[in-house]
Design a protein around this motif. Structure first.
Motif, PDB file in Angstrom:
ATOM      1  N   UNK A  51       0.851  -1.194   0.000  1.00 15.80           N
ATOM      2  CA  UNK A  51       0.000   0.000   0.000  1.00 15.80           C
ATOM      3  C   UNK A  51       0.888   1.245   0.000  1.00 15.80           C
ATOM      4  N   UNK A  52       0.361   2.352  -0.515  1.00 12.03           N
ATOM      5  CA  UNK A  52       1.061   3.627  -0.429  1.00 12.03           C
ATOM      6  C   UNK A  52       1.139   4.049   1.034  1.00 12.03           C
ATOM      7  N   UNK A  53       2.144   4.873   1.357  1.00  8.39           N
ATOM      8  CA  UNK A  53       2.374   5.267   2.749  1.00  8.39           C
ATOM      9  C   UNK A  53       2.517   6.776   2.879  1.00  8.39           C
ATOM     10  N   UNK A  54       2.346   7.233   4.106  1.00  7.68           N
ATOM     11  CA  UNK A  54       2.454   8.648   4.428  1.00  7.68           C
ATOM     12  C   UNK A  54       3.369   8.812   5.637  1.00  7.68           C
ATOM     13  N   UNK A 116       4.609  16.565  -0.709  1.00 11.51           N
ATOM     14  CA  UNK A 116       5.133  15.903  -1.900  1.00 11.51           C
ATOM     15  C   UNK A 116       4.774  14.425  -1.880  1.00 11.51           C
ATOM     16  N   UNK A 117       4.889  13.815  -3.038  1.00  7.00           N
ATOM     17  CA  UNK A 117       4.760  12.373  -3.206  1.00  7.00           C
ATOM     18  C   UNK A 117       5.973  11.931  -4.011  1.00  7.00           C
ATOM     19  N   UNK A 129       4.445   9.591   0.693  1.00 12.59           N
ATOM     20  CA  UNK A 129       4.057  10.994   0.718  1.00 12.59           C
ATOM     21  C   UNK A 129       4.537  11.644   2.005  1.00 12.59           C
ATOM     22  N   UNK A 130       4.635  12.967   1.952  1.00 15.30           N
ATOM     23  CA  UNK A 130       4.951  13.764   3.127  1.00 15.30           C
ATOM     24  C   UNK A 130       3.802  14.736   3.325  1.00 15.30           C
ATOM     25  N   UNK A 176      11.334  12.911   5.079  1.00 16.22           N
ATOM     26  CA  UNK A 176      10.239  13.864   5.307  1.00 16.22           C
ATOM     27  C   UNK A 176      10.702  15.149   5.997  1.00 16.22           C
ATOM     28  N   UNK A 177      11.608  15.031   6.966  1.00 17.10           N
ATOM     29  CA  UNK A 177      12.104  16.229   7.646  1.00 17.10           C
ATOM     30  C   UNK A 177      12.896  17.117   6.685  1.00 17.10           C
ATOM     31  N   UNK A 178      13.709  16.510   5.837  1.00 14.77           N
ATOM     32  CA  UNK A 178      14.473  17.280   4.855  1.00 14.77           C
ATOM     33  C   UNK A 178      13.557  17.942   3.830  1.00 14.77           C
TER      34      UNK A 178
END
Length: 186
Positions: A51-54, A116-117, A129-130, A176-178
């Motif tokens: 599955x896609x993740x976040x 973003x993705x 994704x973020x 994600x932090x960057x």
């Protein structure tokens, strides 16, 4: 001109002449495609399809970001990362991010946006994704059975130093932090 051209996705696809699923479970499908290259040779390209993740970069009212730490048996170590997880059927990245943040940390976000993705690696067919979340209200977490997390907040630079300072930083927390920092959000 070169930079703009690099950002364009070429419109070339090599023909898939066969596709084989070799493993299925509730979490992912795994297999390979037989792909014909421009030279006519066929190659196997292995993949898994979860599955896609976040991942959620959540900022508190005092400017700190929320991190979670949990043991990951697949890697045999504790990971310091951003809250997040897989999307449920029909969820958007933002909906999943808000849900995962609440479930894992107890924080309820009043404001959230997709930053973003991206694709974290070529052989895993999922989008990462973020989501950036603010206007947080603290509350009790609603974790899945067996989910053991420690929740921390830290200034963005300290969070980046902590995640990036591990012996092997976990990309699911560092990227994600960057991305959020690069977007001027934290």
């Amino acid at each position: 001109a070169d930079a703009a051209r690099l950002a364009e996705t070429p419109d070339t696809a090599w023909p898939v002449v066969d596709s084989e699923v070799v493993w299925e479970n509730p979490y992912f499908t795994a297999g390979y495609d037989v792909v014909e290259g421009p030279d006519g040779l066929e190659q196997r390209w292995y993949w898994i399809d979860p599955a896609d993740v976040v991942a959620v970069v959540a900022e508190t009212s005092d400017g700190n970001v929320v991190l979670v730490e949990q043991y990951d048996g697949r890697l045999g170590e504790s990971l310091l990362t951003c809250p997040g997880g897989a999307l449920d059927a029909g969820e958007s990245f933002v909906e999943a991010g808000v849900r995962e943040l609440r479930e894992e940390t107890g924080y309820v976000a009043s404001t959230a946006e997709l930053v973003t993705v991206y694709r974290p690696t070529a052989w895993v067919r999922m989008d990462q994704s973020v989501v950036y979340a603010t206007d947080l209200e603290a509350g009790p977490p609603d974790r899945d059975e067996g989910e053991h997390l420690d929740v921390y907040t830290a200034p963005p630079d300290a969070a980046l130093d902590a995640v990036g300072g591990r012996s092997r930083p976990f990309g699911g927390g560092l990227v994600p932090l960057l991305v959020a920092r690069d977007a001027g959000l934290v």
